[in-house]
Design a protein around this motif. Structure first.
Motif, mmCIF file in Angstrom:
data_model
loop_
_atom_site.group_PDB
_atom_site.id
_atom_site.type_symbol
_atom_site.label_atom_id
_atom_site.label_comp_id
_atom_site.label_asym_id
_atom_site.label_seq_id
_atom_site.Cartn_x
_atom_site.Cartn_y
_atom_site.Cartn_z
ATOM 1 N N ALA A 102 1.692 27.560 15.990
ATOM 2 C CA ALA A 102 1.405 27.537 14.559
ATOM 3 C C ALA A 102 2.632 27.312 13.679
ATOM 4 C CB ALA A 102 0.714 28.837 14.146
ATOM 5 N N GLY A 103 3.825 27.379 14.249
ATOM 6 C CA GLY A 103 5.039 27.261 13.449
ATOM 7 C C GLY A 103 5.652 25.878 13.486
ATOM 8 N N SER A 104 6.893 25.809 13.025
ATOM 9 C CA SER A 104 7.652 24.558 12.991
ATOM 10 C C SER A 104 8.569 24.480 14.212
ATOM 11 C CB SER A 104 8.503 24.506 11.718
ATOM 12 O OG SER A 104 9.498 25.516 11.770
ATOM 13 N N VAL A 105 9.286 23.379 14.342
ATOM 14 C CA VAL A 105 10.264 23.232 15.425
ATOM 15 C C VAL A 105 11.314 24.330 15.318
ATOM 16 C CG1 VAL A 105 12.137 21.779 16.296
ATOM 17 C CG2 VAL A 105 9.912 20.769 15.792
ATOM 18 N N ALA A 106 11.788 24.605 14.104
ATOM 19 C CA ALA A 106 12.800 25.657 13.914
ATOM 20 C C ALA A 106 12.254 27.019 14.335
ATOM 21 C CB ALA A 106 13.260 25.689 12.456
ATOM 22 N N ASP A 107 10.991 27.290 14.032
ATOM 23 C CA ASP A 107 10.376 28.549 14.463
ATOM 24 C C ASP A 107 10.352 28.645 15.987
ATOM 25 O OD1 ASP A 107 9.840 29.261 11.808
ATOM 26 O OD2 ASP A 107 7.841 28.342 11.858
ATOM 27 N N LEU A 108 10.020 27.547 16.633
ATOM 28 C CA LEU A 108 9.980 27.524 18.100
ATOM 29 C C LEU A 108 11.374 27.751 18.686
ATOM 30 C CD1 LEU A 108 8.194 27.043 20.597
ATOM 31 C CD2 LEU A 108 8.761 24.625 20.408
ATOM 32 N N THR A 116 11.862 35.751 22.493
ATOM 33 C CA THR A 116 10.696 36.520 22.068
ATOM 34 C C THR A 116 9.474 35.613 22.024
ATOM 35 O OG1 THR A 116 11.178 36.088 19.746
ATOM 36 C CG2 THR A 116 12.020 38.140 20.660
ATOM 37 N N ARG A 117 8.319 36.233 21.971
ATOM 38 C CA ARG A 117 7.078 35.468 21.931
ATOM 39 C C ARG A 117 6.250 35.738 20.676
ATOM 40 N NH1 ARG A 117 8.049 36.225 27.188
ATOM 41 N NH2 ARG A 117 7.650 34.549 28.641
ATOM 42 N N ARG A 118 6.482 36.819 19.999
ATOM 43 C CA ARG A 118 5.699 37.164 18.812
ATOM 44 C C ARG A 118 6.338 36.524 17.573
ATOM 45 N NH1 ARG A 118 1.899 40.620 20.130
ATOM 46 N NH2 ARG A 118 2.167 41.944 21.953
ATOM 47 N N TYR A 119 5.490 35.921 16.744
ATOM 48 C CA TYR A 119 5.988 35.283 15.529
ATOM 49 C C TYR A 119 4.896 35.292 14.475
ATOM 50 C CZ TYR A 119 3.358 31.086 16.954
ATOM 51 O OH TYR A 119 2.376 30.198 17.307
ATOM 52 N N LYS A 120 5.286 34.996 13.255
ATOM 53 C CA LYS A 120 4.341 34.896 12.142
ATOM 54 C C LYS A 120 4.483 33.517 11.521
ATOM 55 C CE LYS A 120 4.143 39.767 11.072
ATOM 56 N NZ LYS A 120 4.281 40.796 10.048
ATOM 57 N N VAL A 146 1.162 34.971 19.140
ATOM 58 C CA VAL A 146 1.948 35.198 20.351
ATOM 59 C C VAL A 146 2.058 33.860 21.069
ATOM 60 C CG1 VAL A 146 2.095 36.390 22.562
ATOM 61 C CG2 VAL A 146 1.150 37.574 20.580
ATOM 62 N N LEU A 147 3.280 33.446 21.356
ATOM 63 C CA LEU A 147 3.519 32.211 22.088
ATOM 64 C C LEU A 147 3.125 32.416 23.546
ATOM 65 C CD1 LEU A 147 4.726 29.343 22.274
ATOM 66 C CD2 LEU A 147 6.928 30.432 22.708
ATOM 67 N N LYS A 148 2.212 31.614 24.025
ATOM 68 C CA LYS A 148 1.727 31.763 25.394
ATOM 69 C C LYS A 148 2.435 30.766 26.303
ATOM 70 C CE LYS A 148 -2.598 33.674 23.946
ATOM 71 N NZ LYS A 148 -4.005 33.517 23.721
ATOM 72 N N VAL A 149 3.466 31.262 26.968
ATOM 73 C CA VAL A 149 4.224 30.491 27.966
ATOM 74 C C VAL A 149 4.659 31.448 29.059
ATOM 75 C CG1 VAL A 149 5.108 28.744 26.352
ATOM 76 C CG2 VAL A 149 6.423 30.805 26.760
ATOM 77 N N GLY A 150 5.175 30.888 30.143
ATOM 78 C CA GLY A 150 5.732 31.718 31.205
ATOM 79 C C GLY A 150 7.074 32.266 30.754
ATOM 80 N N THR A 151 7.962 32.493 31.671
ATOM 81 C CA THR A 151 9.291 32.999 31.360
ATOM 82 C C THR A 151 10.045 31.983 30.526
ATOM 83 O OG1 THR A 151 9.285 34.162 33.460
ATOM 84 C CG2 THR A 151 11.408 33.915 32.363
ATOM 85 N N LEU A 152 10.609 32.420 29.418
ATOM 86 C CA LEU A 152 11.377 31.511 28.559
ATOM 87 C C LEU A 152 12.724 31.212 29.208
ATOM 88 C CD1 LEU A 152 10.680 32.967 25.017
ATOM 89 C CD2 LEU A 152 9.740 30.907 26.005
#
Length: 155
Positions: A102-108, A116-120, A146-152
């Protein structure tokens, strides 16, 4: 509709998938998206034109988190459309796919940097969900995700 023919459609997409599968093996693909094959191989190819032509569109660093969630960086001028501006100094966003994010490239990038995986993010209340939840349609509200990915990846 009357113009839709499942058998003909499956022949066309099947042929295309077979061709993409060949290219994935040829270029030792790390990831394949709708519009590209991402590889570590140095590709030397003659320029092609026309329908189905292969084009070396860009090369550079790749932030790949999962299928359809990636950012391709290059040293040349990027395309800062839709807020696709990088936090990384000297890196320009050449192409980004943020499906399901739901965010921008900078947010990612912030999520990856901080591991972290939680964001607004501010998103619009669409009509159907607004009617179900009793919220105002077309109003921008900050929502938690919540970003749904495996290990960052950590560097």
């Amino acid at each position: 509709g009357g113009m839709f023919h499942p058998f003909i459609g499956s022949l066309i997409t099947g042929h295309t998938r077979a061709r993409i599968h060949q290219l994935e093996h040829k270029f030792k693909a790390m990831h394949t998206a709708t519009d590209g094959i991402f590889t570590r191989e140095k590709i030397k190819m003659k320029p092609e034109t026309g329908l189905g032509a292969l084009v070396n569109e860009a090369h550079g660093d790749l932030l790949l988190l999962r299928n359809k969630l990636y950012v391709l960086y290059g040293d040349g001028p990027g395309t800062p459309e839709q807020g696709n501006v990088s936090l990384f100094e000297g890196k320009h966003v050449i192409k980004a796919a943020l499906h399901g994010f739901a965010g921008s490239v900078a947010d990612l990038e912030k999520l990856v940097i901080t591991n972290t995986r939680r964001y607004k993010a501010k998103r619009v209340n669409r009509l159907r969900s607004a009617l179900k939840s009793g919220k105002t349609p077309n109003e921008f509200r900050e929502q938690a995700y919540v970003l749904k990915v495996g290990t960052l990846p950590v560097h």
